[in-house]
Design a protein around this motif. Structure first.
Motif, PDB file in Angstrom:
ATOM      1  N   GLU A   1       2.322   6.733  -6.782  1.00 16.39           N
ATOM      2  CA  GLU A   1       1.331   7.714  -7.201  1.00 16.39           C
ATOM      3  C   GLU A   1       1.835   9.135  -6.977  1.00 16.39           C
ATOM      4  N   ILE A   2       2.440   9.371  -5.819  1.00 15.45           N
ATOM      5  CA  ILE A   2       2.993  10.700  -5.522  1.00 15.45           C
ATOM      6  C   ILE A   2       4.044  11.069  -6.559  1.00 15.45           C
TER       7      ILE A   2
ATOM      8  N   THR B   1       2.601   1.691  -3.368  1.00 12.71           N
ATOM      9  CA  THR B   1       1.663   2.221  -4.355  1.00 12.71           C
ATOM     10  C   THR B   1       1.465   3.717  -4.154  1.00 12.71           C
ATOM     11  N   GLU B   2       1.340   4.127  -2.898  1.00 12.06           N
ATOM     12  CA  GLU B   2       1.172   5.552  -2.595  1.00 12.06           C
ATOM     13  C   GLU B   2       2.393   6.358  -3.040  1.00 12.06           C
TER      14      GLU B   2
ATOM     15  N   ALA C   1       0.827  -1.208   0.000  1.00  8.17           N
ATOM     16  CA  ALA C   1       0.000   0.000   0.000  1.00  8.17           C
ATOM     17  C   ALA C   1       0.863   1.261   0.000  1.00  8.17           C
ATOM     18  N   ILE C   2       1.890   1.282   0.828  1.00  3.68           N
ATOM     19  CA  ILE C   2       2.779   2.452   0.895  1.00  3.68           C
ATOM     20  C   ILE C   2       3.561   2.598  -0.404  1.00  3.68           C
TER      21      ILE C   2
END
Length: 110
Positions: free
Chosen positions: A54-55, A50-51, A47-48
């Motif tokens: 995205e950033i 992926t975040e 999850a991190i």
């Protein structure tokens, strides 16, 4: 058993079943709990990650840094979070000196 995470994951329950007479019920429960923690941590890391990706896709500074071979989402977002747009440095060598000083502090024994 072969080395590596996937090997352990694929064979953990078989090992526990095969060694049930050697492992106490308490130890069995601890190992299952640790396995569940491991799965949760892997989900959290995904999850991190992926975040972070995205950033990096929406930040101009990250995009510019990722145009350099070998720099991806993790390095670019870490660098942008540490130095912003780099305006605190008058020259590239100042950034290099800052980077060397910060990494030297992290690897020197306390």
């Amino acid at each position: 058993m072969r080395t590596g995470n996937s090997s352990l994951r694929n064979s953990l329950f078989a090992i526990l079943d095969k060694r049930a007479d050697e492992i106490s019920p308490r130890m069995h429960d601890i190992l299952i709990g640790l396995y569940e923690d491991w799965l949760w941590l892997d989900e959290r890391i995904d999850a991190i990650s992926t975040e972070i990706e995205e950033i990096s896709q929406y930040d101009g500074g990250c995009q510019l840094l990722m145009s350099i071979p070998g720099i991806g989402p993790i390095i670019s977002t870490a660098l942008v979070s540490a130095i912003g747009n780099g305006s605190a440095f008058e020259r590239g060598r100042d950034l290099g000196a800052w980077f060397l000083a910060s990494t030297a502090q992290e690897i020197s024994p306390s």
